[in-house]
Design an enzyme around this catalytic site. Structure first.
Site, PDB file in Angstrom:
ATOM      1  N   CYS A   1       7.314 107.483  -3.060  1.00  0.00           N
ATOM      2  CA  CYS A   1       6.967 108.743  -2.377  1.00  0.00           C
ATOM      3  C   CYS A   1       6.335 109.753  -3.321  1.00  0.00           C
ATOM      4  O   CYS A   1       5.743 110.733  -2.870  1.00  0.00           O
ATOM      5  CB  CYS A   1       8.190 109.342  -1.706  1.00  0.00           C
ATOM      6  SG  CYS A   1       9.021 108.194  -0.618  1.00  0.00           S
TER       7      CYS A   1
ATOM      8  N   HIS B   1       7.352 116.889  -0.227  1.00  0.00           N
ATOM      9  CA  HIS B   1       7.518 115.582   0.402  1.00  0.00           C
ATOM     10  C   HIS B   1       8.399 115.756   1.645  1.00  0.00           C
ATOM     11  O   HIS B   1       9.389 116.497   1.620  1.00  0.00           O
ATOM     12  CB  HIS B   1       8.174 114.615  -0.590  1.00  0.00           C
ATOM     13  CG  HIS B   1       8.448 113.274  -0.005  1.00  0.00           C
ATOM     14  ND1 HIS B   1       7.517 112.603   0.751  1.00  0.00           N
ATOM     15  CD2 HIS B   1       9.552 112.484  -0.046  1.00  0.00           C
ATOM     16  CE1 HIS B   1       8.039 111.458   1.145  1.00  0.00           C
ATOM     17  NE2 HIS B   1       9.272 111.359   0.684  1.00  0.00           N
TER      18      HIS B   1
ATOM     19  N   ASN C   1       9.228 110.450   7.386  1.00  0.00           N
ATOM     20  CA  ASN C   1       8.884 110.260   5.977  1.00  0.00           C
ATOM     21  C   ASN C   1       7.802 109.168   5.877  1.00  0.00           C
ATOM     22  O   ASN C   1       8.051 108.017   6.222  1.00  0.00           O
ATOM     23  CB  ASN C   1      10.160 109.840   5.227  1.00  0.00           C
ATOM     24  CG  ASN C   1       9.947 109.595   3.747  1.00  0.00           C
ATOM     25  OD1 ASN C   1       8.821 109.473   3.277  1.00  0.00           O
ATOM     26  ND2 ASN C   1      11.039 109.502   3.008  1.00  0.00           N
TER      27      ASN C   1
HETATM   28  N1  COA Z   1      22.844 107.805  13.748  1.00  0.00           N
HETATM   29  C1  COA Z   1      24.129 108.102  13.850  1.00  0.00           C
HETATM   30  N2  COA Z   1      24.981 108.024  12.820  1.00  0.00           N
HETATM   31  C2  COA Z   1      24.473 107.633  11.632  1.00  0.00           C
HETATM   32  C3  COA Z   1      23.128 107.306  11.487  1.00  0.00           C
HETATM   33  C4  COA Z   1      22.305 107.388  12.600  1.00  0.00           C
HETATM   34  N3  COA Z   1      20.996 107.097  12.558  1.00  0.00           N
HETATM   35  N4  COA Z   1      22.910 106.964  10.208  1.00  0.00           N
HETATM   36  C5  COA Z   1      24.082 107.062   9.568  1.00  0.00           C
HETATM   37  N5  COA Z   1      25.030 107.473  10.421  1.00  0.00           N
HETATM   38  C6  COA Z   1      26.440 107.696  10.178  1.00  0.00           C
HETATM   39  C7  COA Z   1      26.916 106.982   8.932  1.00  0.00           C
HETATM   40  O1  COA Z   1      27.208 105.634   9.245  1.00  0.00           O
HETATM   41  C8  COA Z   1      28.128 107.773   8.550  1.00  0.00           C
HETATM   42  O2  COA Z   1      29.194 107.350   9.375  1.00  0.00           O
HETATM   43  P1  COA Z   1      30.644 107.084   8.734  1.00  0.00           P
HETATM   44  O3  COA Z   1      31.033 108.395   8.144  1.00  0.00           O
HETATM   45  O4  COA Z   1      31.422 106.643   9.894  1.00  0.00           O
HETATM   46  O5  COA Z   1      30.379 106.029   7.690  1.00  0.00           O
HETATM   47  C9  COA Z   1      27.771 109.186   8.996  1.00  0.00           C
HETATM   48  O6  COA Z   1      26.668 109.065   9.888  1.00  0.00           O
HETATM   49  C10 COA Z   1      27.374 110.101   7.863  1.00  0.00           C
HETATM   50  O7  COA Z   1      26.541 109.389   7.003  1.00  0.00           O
HETATM   51  P2  COA Z   1      25.941 110.024   5.721  1.00  0.00           P
HETATM   52  O8  COA Z   1      25.151 108.985   4.999  1.00  0.00           O
HETATM   53  O9  COA Z   1      26.978 110.789   4.979  1.00  0.00           O
HETATM   54  O10 COA Z   1      24.970 111.108   6.373  1.00  0.00           O
HETATM   55  P3  COA Z   1      24.072 112.127   5.630  1.00  0.00           P
HETATM   56  O11 COA Z   1      24.369 113.470   6.070  1.00  0.00           O
HETATM   57  O12 COA Z   1      23.994 111.858   4.151  1.00  0.00           O
HETATM   58  O13 COA Z   1      22.637 111.755   6.229  1.00  0.00           O
HETATM   59  C11 COA Z   1      20.656 110.622   5.572  1.00  0.00           C
HETATM   60  C12 COA Z   1      22.086 110.473   6.032  1.00  0.00           C
HETATM   61  C13 COA Z   1      20.109 109.226   5.318  1.00  0.00           C
HETATM   62  C14 COA Z   1      19.875 111.288   6.669  1.00  0.00           C
HETATM   63  C15 COA Z   1      20.602 111.470   4.276  1.00  0.00           C
HETATM   64  O14 COA Z   1      21.531 110.997   3.365  1.00  0.00           O
HETATM   65  C16 COA Z   1      19.250 111.480   3.636  1.00  0.00           C
HETATM   66  O15 COA Z   1      18.294 112.000   4.183  1.00  0.00           O
HETATM   67  N6  COA Z   1      19.162 110.958   2.406  1.00  0.00           N
HETATM   68  C17 COA Z   1      17.905 110.940   1.683  1.00  0.00           C
HETATM   69  C18 COA Z   1      17.087 109.800   2.192  1.00  0.00           C
HETATM   70  C19 COA Z   1      15.686 109.875   1.744  1.00  0.00           C
HETATM   71  O16 COA Z   1      15.109 110.937   1.654  1.00  0.00           O
HETATM   72  N7  COA Z   1      15.097 108.721   1.486  1.00  0.00           N
HETATM   73  C20 COA Z   1      13.746 108.598   1.135  1.00  0.00           C
HETATM   74  C21 COA Z   1      13.491 109.157  -0.204  1.00  0.00           C
HETATM   75  S1  COA Z   1      11.792 109.242  -0.516  1.00  0.00           S
END
Ligand code: COA
Length: 328
Positions: A115, A255, A285
C-alpha cells in the site's frame, strides 16, 4: 548540485463499474453493514470485470493522467507501476502498460511496496527527474485486490477493492513540486500482512491452493496499531525534512484503509476533517491505488489550488510506509 524541481503535471483515476456493497457481503460471510461501517467506514468497493486485469485499470487511469498533463505517451521516459497484483509474474505490468499506451521510448518496471507503493514510486521517479536522468515519468498505483481476496474470510474480504490512479511527473517552476519524502520499512513485521502462496517459497500446488495460501492473510489489530503509530510519524518526519510544520498542511491525502486510522492521524496532526481527502466509503482499500485515486478525486473536485501544501501518507505490507510533502 542544483536539482530540478519536480511536480505532478496531471492526475487520472479509473475504478471498475461493478459495485460490491456491504449488503452483498452480508450474503457471503457472517457480517453486517453496521459492523463494517462502524469499524472501517467502508460502504462499498469496486470489482474488476472478469476480463479486466491490473494493466487494464492502469491503462484507463494513465490515459486520463496523460491527457490532464498534456503529455503524449511517446514523451514518457519511464513508467513505474506500483502493484501487488500484477497481471502475471513477468512481463511486468509496467511493460504491458507501456505496450498498451504506445509509450515506445519509455523504460518500464513494477515496484512492490504494497500500500506504500505509490509513494515509493513518486520518490523513485522524482529523484530520477531531479537528477536530470529523465524528464517525464508516469507513476501508477493499480490493483485487482479482489483476485487475492478470500471471500470466505470476513476479517479481510470487507476491506479491499479494485482500481487505479496515475500521475505524470515532470519539471516544474522553482518553489513548486516535491519538498521531501520519508520512506521506511520494517521487514520483521512481514507476517502481519501477506500472500505467501505462489512465490518461490510456496509454489502453487494443489495443497497450497487447498490451504488458501494464495489469498491475503492479515493480523488486523496488529496492523491497525502499526498504522496508527506510523501515519503520524511518517507525515511529521516528511514535514520536518521539508522545513514545514503540520500547520502548513492544506490537504492530507492518506492511504484509505480504515476511517479510524485516518481519524487518529488527523488527531495527531491536529487537522480538521475538511483538510483530509476521504473516499474509502466508496472504494475500500485499493492498496497502491488508494492514494492516487484520492489525489485524482481531490483535483477533480477542485479541492487543490496552486501553491497548496499537500501531504500524502501511506502504510502497508512489508511492513512499509511512506510520506511526501508537495507544493502544488
Ligand atoms: N463482521 C463482523 N464481525 C467481524 C468482522 C466482520 N466483517 N470481522 C471481524 N469481526 C469480529 C472478529 O471476529 C472479532 O470477534 P471476536 O471478538 O468474537 O473474536 C471482533 O469482530 C473484533 O475484531 P477485531 O479484529 O478486534 O476488530 P477491530 O476493531 O480491530 O477491526 C479491522 C478489525 C480489520 C477492521 C481493523 O483491525 C483494521 O482495520 N486493521 C487494519 C487493517 C488494514 O488496514 N489492513 C491493510 C493495511 S494496508
Amino acid at each position: 548540485m542544483n536539482l530540478q524541481p519536480v511536480g505532478i503535471l496531471g492526475t487520472g483515476k479509473y475504478v471498475p463499474e461493478r459495485v460490491l456493497t456491504n449488503q452483498e457481503l452480508e450474503q457471503m460471510v457472517e457480517t453486517n453493514d453496521e459492523w463494517i461501517v462502524s469499524r472501517t467506514g467502508i460502504r462499498e468497493r469496486r470489482l474488476a470485470a472478469p476480463d479486466q486485469a491490473t494493466s487494464d485499470l492502469a491503462y484507463e487511469a494513465s490515459v486520463s493522467a496523460l491527457r490532464a498533463a498534456g503529455i503524449s505517451a511517446e514523451e514518457l521516459d519511464l513508467i513505474i507501476v506500483a502493484t501487488i497484483t500484477p497481471d502475471m509474474f513477468f512481463p511486468s505490468t509496467a511493460c504491458i502498460l507501456q505496450d498498451k499506451l504506445g509509450a515506445s521510448r519509455a523504460a518500464a518496471f513494477d515496484l512492490s511496496a504494497a500500500c506504500s507503493g505509490f509513494i515509493y514510486g513518486l520518490a523513485t521517479a522524482s529523484s530520477m527527474i531531479a537528477s536530470g536522468m529523465y524528464r517525464h515519468v508516469l507513476v501508477v498505483g493499480a490493483e485487482c485486490l479482489s483476485r487475492i481476496t478470500d471471500f470466505t474470510d470476513r476479517n479481510t474480504c470487507i476491506l479491499f477493492g479494485d482500481g487505479a490512479g496515475a500521475v505524470v511527473l515532470g519539471p516544474v517552476a522553482e518553489g513548486r513540486g516535491f519538498r521531501a519524502f520519508e520512506l521506511g520499512a520494517d521487514g520483521a513485521g512481514g507476517d502481519l500482512l501477506k500472500v505467501c502462496g505462489g512465490g518461490s517459497r510456496v509454489p502453487a500446488t494443489e495443497q497450497s491452493i487447498g490451504e488458501r495460501q494464495h489469498f491475503i492473510q492479515m493480523a488486523g489489530s496488529e496492523v491497525f496499531k502499526f498504522a496508527v503509530r506510523i501515519m503520524g510519524n511518517a507525515a511529521e518526519e516528511a514535514l520536518r525534512k521539508a522545513g514545514m510544520g503540520k500547520e502548513d498542511i492544506d490537504l492530507l491525502v492518506p492511504h484509505q484503509a480504515n476511517i479510524r486510522i485516518i481519524q487518529s492521524a488527523l488527531n495527531r496532526l491536529q487537522l480538521p476533517e475538511d483538510k483530509c481527502m476521504i473516499n474509502l466509503d466508496k472504494y475500500g482499500n485499493v492498496s497502491a491505488g488508494s492514494i492516487p485515486i484520492a489525489l485524482a478525486e481531490a483535483v477533480e473536485s477542485g479541492r487543490i489550488k496552486e501553491g497548496d501544501t499537500i501531504v500524502m501518507v501511506g502504510f502497508g505490507g512489508g511492513l512499509t510506509w511512506g510520506a511526501s510533502v508537495l507544493t502544488w
